[in-house]
Design an enzyme around this catalytic site. Sequence first.
Site, PDB file in Angstrom:
ATOM      1  N   CYS A 109       0.869  -1.185   0.000  1.00 45.47           N
ATOM      2  CA  CYS A 109       0.000   0.000   0.000  1.00 45.47           C
ATOM      3  C   CYS A 109       0.905   1.235   0.000  1.00 45.47           C
ATOM      4  O   CYS A 109       2.116   1.135   0.251  1.00 45.47           O
ATOM      5  CB  CYS A 109      -0.874  -0.010   1.244  1.00 45.47           C
ATOM      6  N   HIS A 132       5.499  -6.307   7.791  1.00 43.54           N
ATOM      7  CA  HIS A 132       5.321  -7.676   8.289  1.00 43.54           C
ATOM      8  C   HIS A 132       5.616  -8.681   7.184  1.00 43.54           C
ATOM      9  O   HIS A 132       4.751  -9.457   6.772  1.00 43.54           O
ATOM     10  CB  HIS A 132       3.892  -7.878   8.803  1.00 43.54           C
ATOM     11  N   CYS A 157       2.175   6.419   8.399  1.00 48.95           N
ATOM     12  CA  CYS A 157       1.266   6.608   7.260  1.00 48.95           C
ATOM     13  C   CYS A 157       0.312   7.773   7.547  1.00 48.95           C
ATOM     14  O   CYS A 157      -0.163   7.928   8.680  1.00 48.95           O
ATOM     15  CB  CYS A 157       0.477   5.315   7.045  1.00 48.95           C
ATOM     16  N   HIS A 179      -1.032  -4.885  18.945  1.00 49.78           N
ATOM     17  CA  HIS A 179      -0.561  -4.580  17.582  1.00 49.78           C
ATOM     18  C   HIS A 179       0.067  -3.183  17.606  1.00 49.78           C
ATOM     19  O   HIS A 179      -0.429  -2.267  18.281  1.00 49.78           O
ATOM     20  CB  HIS A 179      -1.746  -4.617  16.613  1.00 49.78           C
ATOM     21  N   GLU A 227       0.126  -0.637  15.644  1.00 47.67           N
ATOM     22  CA  GLU A 227      -0.720   0.539  15.368  1.00 47.67           C
ATOM     23  C   GLU A 227      -1.619   0.838  16.565  1.00 47.67           C
ATOM     24  O   GLU A 227      -1.799   2.005  16.941  1.00 47.67           O
ATOM     25  CB  GLU A 227      -1.574   0.288  14.118  1.00 47.67           C
ATOM     26  N   THR A 250      -6.837   0.724  11.485  1.00 48.60           N
ATOM     27  CA  THR A 250      -7.066   0.919  10.041  1.00 48.60           C
ATOM     28  C   THR A 250      -7.157  -0.374   9.237  1.00 48.60           C
ATOM     29  O   THR A 250      -7.723  -0.378   8.150  1.00 48.60           O
ATOM     30  CB  THR A 250      -5.923   1.759   9.425  1.00 48.60           C
TER      31      THR A 250
END
Length: 290
Positions: A12, A40, A96, A128, A130, A166
């Site tokens: 992405c 990852h 991001c 995680h 994020e 996200t």
Amino acid sequence: MQVTIDKDSGFCFGVVHAIEAAEKALREEGHLFCLGDIVHNNEEVRRLENKGLQIINEDEFNRLNDSRVLIRAHGEPPKTYAVAARNRIELIDATCQVVLKLQRDIAASYLQMKRIGGQIVIYGKKGHAEVVGLLGQTNQEGIVVSSIGDLDQVDFTRTSVLYSQTTQSVEEYGKIIAEMRRRYRNGGGEALFECHDTICRRVANRARQIQEFAVQYDKVIFVSGEKSSNGLYLFDLCRRINPQSWFVSRLQQLDDIPFAPDDSVGICGATSTPMWLMQEVADVLRSKQF
Ligand code: SF4
């Protein structure tokens, strides 16, 4: 064998930006620290390590001084920036833009909830990277929910603002929203609930695209790192639409798959899967002897 690579698979824009930032710094200095895996995907991490990237964990970061460190696309909590300022660490911040906006929105909602005694709820995977960054915007006071069972931690007599990590599934997030609405409605407090659609469109659109791709082939090779949440989620969607789907992290795993000479094979992957790796998989399959 007829082999096709999914044109919509691959990194992405958030991951592309982080890798480009790392490569630029590596060209300049030949060495760069990165806090946590830059992506990852072990194969891509190894490629960048060969160029001088050094992955460090939080403890190692806390002990660093006078260095340059890359912040990956997942983002970091405020305490990381405080450590950097204290230890004269220069950050190359590749958070991001989508995650950055979410962090800012959560931080603003947190201040508002502090004033009125409300709570921030984050739908995501506990621990995680994020989510750690998002929770940091709430001074660790936000409630992280991974399933409907976790909603028992929420106080439905107080105001809630709900956000999602996200990379979560749109359908599962929809179920959480519906259940929270139901519980508020049952308590007569519908007006106390506010939710935000914060799933990255790049991820949300991939769900439909990957199923449209997977259904067209006899076999599907899904290329991804085992640690990628997005990879596990998208692979599950592939397998549901095409049971002849295989999850592959290394080329050697292709040897275990019973291909036939007239198979049509679709190769696809997660938002953390490099195109060069899918290309390598395609090359191996095209050169297969029967
Ligand atoms: S999946 Fe979306 S939010 Fe996450 S890094 Fe990629 S573009 Fe950014």
